[in-house]
Design a protein around this motif. Sequence first.
Motif: not given
Length: 430
Positions: A398-415
Motif C-alpha cells: 500500500l502506498v499513501l501519497d500525501g502530495r499526489n506526485i505519483y500516477d495512480p494507474e502506473f502504481v497500480a499496474s506495478c502491483g
Amino acid sequence: MRVLLYGSELSAATAAAALAWVGHQVQWLPHADAPWSSLSKVDWLSSEPQLMTHLEQGMAEGTLQVIEQLHDVTLPEVIWLALSPAQRRSASTLLEDPLFTDQHGIVLINNSTFPVGETERLQALMGTQHISVALPDTLEEGRAWESFTRPTRRLLGCDDAVGEQVTRELLRAFNRRSEVFQCMPRRAAELTKLAINGMLATRISYMNEIAGLADTLAVDVEHVRQGMGADSRIGFEYLYPGCGFGGPNFSRDLMRLADVQLQSGRHSALLEQVMDINEQKKETLFRKLWAHFGGQMSGKTVAIWGAAFKPGTARIDHAPVLPLLEALWAQGVKVQLHDPAAVPALHALVGQRDDLQTFIHDPYQACEGADVLMLVTEWKTYWNPDWHRLGSLLSAKLVLDGRNIYDPEFVASCGLMYRGIGRRADPKTL
C-alpha cells in the motif's frame, strides 16, 4: 553603506550575507535567543544552498562582522530588523538605546513580520529625526539566497522619498534585471504581506476540500484540478491538494493576519476555516491507513518518506509529519522514516524513541520490513522510485501519497495499491 542587522531568523542571515557580498559594511547582531555560536550549527541554516558559503566569505573579507553586544556597534546608516513576532520587545529595546536616539538620519528597515502599524511605532521610539520603511520578508525557505539576490518582487512600504531612495540604493545590486519594488505606504505593505499568504493558504485549503469531496464522489481530483487551472481567472498556482502545509513563516503569517482582524474588531470566519481545514488535512493519511486496516494498526510498521515541511529545507515547524507521527504512535505503530535533511530537527523535537527509526541516505532502508509507505514531503529523490522493489519490500503493498506526485494507474499496474489525496486509479485502464 554601514548596516546594523539585528535578528537570528533566516531572513537575517540571508540579508547579512547578501548585503556584505555586494560591498556594504554589515555588522550582524544575532538575537540573544540564538547567538552565532549556536546559530552557525543549526541544520536549517547550513542546508540553505550557498548561504553559509557567502556568510563565511563575508566574514573572511571583512565586509561582514558578527557582534555579540550592542556596545560593539559602529554607528550605522541603516538598521535592518529581521526578528520573529515573539521578539517585538527586543526591537523596542534596541531602538530606544541612546546610541540611536541621540543621532540623526538613520533609516530603519523593518523586515520582520510584526503587527500592522508596528514600523511606525518603532520609528516613534527612535524619534522624528529618523526614517522608517517596511520591507516585509518574502524569502522562500530552501532557496533563500536566490530569492533575496534575484527577487521577482519586493514590497516596499515608505511614506517619504528619502526612505525609498536609501532602500533602493541599499538593494540596487539586486534590482538590475527589472523593477521589482512595489511601493506603497508602510501599513499597506505590512498588510499586503499577510494578505498574500492568507490568499495562498485559502487556495490550498479550498483545493483540499475539493479533494475530499472528490474522494466521496469517486472522482479523480486531478481532472478537477486541470479543469479549474485551465480557467484563466484561476490558474494552476497553489492548486495542488495535499496532506497540509506547514513552515514557520506561512503559519505565523496566518496567525498574525487573524490577530490583525481581531484587534480591528473584525472576526474572520474564513481564516478560521482555512486553518481548521489545514489541521484536519494533516490527519488525512492516518485516516486512510485506519480505514485500510479497519482500525487494527497495533504492531504495524509504517515507512514515511519526508519530514521537512517542504522540500529543500531541514525545518519541521508545523510540518504535517508531526501530528501524523503522534497519531501513529498512539495506535502502537512503529515508524521508519527517511528524510535527507530534517532528521536532526525531528530528533531534537521528539528525542530518541524505540518506535522511531530514521534514515538519511537510502530511502529504501525505511521500507525494509514495513507494511505501508507514506509520502509526506515531495523531495525530488522520491519522485521516481523502483516500484517493483517497493512491492517486494512492503508487505501490505500500500502506498499513501500525501502530495499526489505519483500516477495512480502506473502504481497500480506495478502491483501496489495506491491512495492519494482525492486521487484514484481508473479500473478500466488496468
